[in-house]
Design a protein around this motif. Sequence first.
Motif, short mmCIF file in Angstrom:
data_model
loop_
_atom_site.label_atom_id
_atom_site.label_comp_id
_atom_site.label_asym_id
_atom_site.label_seq_id
_atom_site.Cartn_x
_atom_site.Cartn_y
_atom_site.Cartn_z
N GLU A 1 60.10 -67.32 80.49
CA GLU A 1 58.98 -66.62 79.67
C GLU A 1 59.31 -66.36 78.38
N VAL A 2 58.48 -66.76 77.38
CA VAL A 2 58.73 -66.60 76.00
C VAL A 2 57.68 -65.51 75.76
N ARG A 3 58.01 -64.10 74.84
CA ARG A 3 57.33 -63.15 74.40
C ARG A 3 57.55 -62.75 73.05
N THR A 4 56.74 -62.32 72.11
CA THR A 4 57.09 -61.54 70.91
C THR A 4 56.08 -60.39 70.85
N TRP A 5 56.78 -59.31 70.14
CA TRP A 5 55.96 -58.12 70.22
C TRP A 5 56.57 -57.41 68.99
N GLN A 6 55.89 -56.23 68.57
CA GLN A 6 56.58 -55.35 67.61
C GLN A 6 57.12 -54.27 68.33
N ASP A 7 58.18 -53.56 67.66
CA ASP A 7 58.76 -52.58 68.14
C ASP A 7 59.41 -51.82 66.99
N ASP A 8 58.38 -50.57 66.78
CA ASP A 8 58.57 -49.81 65.45
C ASP A 8 58.62 -50.73 64.37
N ASP A 9 60.18 -50.69 63.60
CA ASP A 9 60.02 -51.64 62.45
C ASP A 9 60.62 -53.16 62.64
N GLU A 10 60.46 -53.35 63.69
CA GLU A 10 61.15 -54.77 64.04
C GLU A 10 60.16 -55.50 64.74
N VAL A 11 60.32 -56.72 64.68
CA VAL A 11 59.51 -57.86 65.43
C VAL A 11 60.46 -58.17 66.54
N VAL A 12 60.17 -58.64 67.90
CA VAL A 12 61.13 -58.93 68.90
C VAL A 12 60.55 -60.07 69.48
N LEU A 13 61.52 -61.15 69.90
CA LEU A 13 61.37 -62.48 70.29
C LEU A 13 62.33 -62.38 71.80
N SER A 14 61.63 -62.49 72.64
CA SER A 14 62.44 -62.46 73.90
C SER A 14 62.44 -63.68 74.80
N VAL A 15 63.39 -64.36 75.48
CA VAL A 15 63.08 -65.60 75.98
C VAL A 15 63.95 -65.36 77.30
N ARG A 16 63.15 -65.18 78.68
CA ARG A 16 63.73 -64.90 79.71
C ARG A 16 63.70 -66.00 80.76
N ASP A 17 64.76 -66.32 81.54
CA ASP A 17 64.53 -67.44 82.64
C ASP A 17 65.02 -66.91 83.99
N THR A 18 64.63 -67.76 84.98
CA THR A 18 65.14 -67.47 86.21
C THR A 18 66.59 -68.23 86.58
N GLY A 19 67.12 -68.69 85.79
CA GLY A 19 68.29 -69.47 85.96
C GLY A 19 69.67 -69.27 86.71
N VAL A 20 70.62 -69.67 86.28
CA VAL A 20 71.92 -69.44 86.96
C VAL A 20 72.60 -68.03 86.58
N GLY A 21 71.88 -67.51 85.63
CA GLY A 21 72.60 -65.99 85.23
C GLY A 21 73.81 -66.21 84.50
N ILE A 22 74.37 -65.04 84.17
CA ILE A 22 75.62 -65.04 83.28
C ILE A 22 76.63 -64.13 83.90
N PRO A 23 77.83 -64.57 84.36
CA PRO A 23 78.82 -63.55 85.00
C PRO A 23 79.13 -62.47 83.90
N ALA A 24 79.67 -61.25 84.54
CA ALA A 24 79.65 -60.04 83.59
C ALA A 24 80.88 -60.51 82.69
N GLU A 25 81.86 -60.96 83.12
CA GLU A 25 83.07 -61.44 82.46
C GLU A 25 82.76 -62.17 81.18
#
Length: 535
Positions: A309-333
């Motif tokens: 999922e690729v999204r863009t939106w405005q958040d106050d004084d910022e423009v935000v780009l988000s890239v979200r996937d359903t993949g393998v994830g990232i270990p906490a460490e």
Amino acid sequence: MDKPKILVVNDDANSLFALTSLLAQWSGQEGYEVLAAPSGQDALRQVLLHDFAVILLDVNMPGMDGFETAAAIHARARSADIPIIFVTAFLADELDRLKAYQHGAVDFLFTPVIPQILYAKISVFVALAVKNEELKNQARQLSQRTTELIATNQRLTREIAERQTVERQNHAKDEFLAMLGHELRNPLSAISSAASLIGLPGVSVDGVQRAKKIIQRQSQHLGRIVDDLLDLSRAMSGKILLTCAPLDLAALVAQTLETYRATGRSTDYELDQDLAPGWVDGDSTRLEQITSNLIDNALKYTAPGGRVEVRTWQDDDEVVLSVRDTGVGIPAELLPHVFDVFVQGSSTLDRSQGGLGIGLSLVRRLAELHGGSIEAESAGPQHGSTFTLRLPRIAQQAATPPAPAHSAHGKPRVLLIEDNDDGREMMAMMLSGYGYEIEAAADGLLGLTAARAWQPDLALVDIGLPGIDGYEVARRLRADAATSAIKLIALTGYGQAEDLRRVMDAGFDRHLVKPVDIDQLMDIIDSCAQVAVKQ
């Protein structure tokens, strides 16, 4: 160590002399020093100047008596613990003794003083003073030694941490070099096999075409690897210069996603987008690089059939780009280190994810150069991940009208000056295939001769030439009236800002970094040739 001091306080001169003389007899044996004070006020002045092992204080003195003097001495923090022995000619009753002890007395002496008793009492306090001073010295030495040990421990801890950091970096570099060798050998192997296939007798036309596409695709892959390495090096050393202009981040991201769909790179995935307009002041090439790296990373670590999922939106004084996937994830460490150089998920022999582990490091540096930030989130292995880019927002800009298309012109005559035989032959064949009339030269001096004799419309000049380099070739062409109007395009493996400045200072019109994309080269030749072409 200073000798312990005894202070004798008495307003009667004869008594004062007698006591100090008696104490002086033992000073050499016991190792102390005797000082005298004829009044309470003088005693206070002495206490301000010296530390005393014991004070012999007369009770009955005019002005400030012994009790008042004792109270004043013990009211001062530094002298509060000095033992005081009251000296009196009167037998003290219980009330006087209580008053004396309340004012800090430790003992009484009655006159006439018995020398043996006096000696016994002062010897105890002198010995205590000596022991106290020894303890203080030992405490100071212990404190100094403790400080030294703490500093040594901190230094050792720091050295251990630095050594561990260096070891981790060396290990990461070793892994990186191994990955680099793998990533380079794979496309080189494919190119070598495809080239061999083309030369085999009996190979079908379809097979030749497929082999050519493999060579082209793998060559582009090699170019991207080299570009990533160079970009990271420039970014880490602060040598990337941005060419910023107002742009709509949503439009840029949409164009990038369309490229992924058109090239089939996202065919096996569910690629969703929700793009709200948001204007930023940015370098379109570098922001597209950030977007591509984030999307590549999502596709790389998501199994076919997964969703990105690729999204863009405005958040106050910022423009935000988000890239979200359903993949393998990232270990906490690993999460705190995903933007570190050379960091990648767990290495496996099959290297199914590919890549060099430098893409996210480059993303962070490019985001910082734009005054923005990048962060990663993941709920853990097999729970996907989200990368969020934040950039400073600017006011929406008026739409820029499209530039008018160039009118048609005849093909310009092109002089190619390149010392690498294979590179020169391939470039000449390719340009000829596109309908350009080509003349080639193997070094700078031959190139100058060909330019004067052949009078081309445009020259492609390699910078790293033997004899005289490309810079000198450009300067001589510009200095000669017969060749000064030739359009000059520099071809070089150097792409830093300083290299671009040197190219332009030498008189070139454009600057291209090898390996050159053929479509980009055609566009630049066309733009440089928008002048009357010699017939």
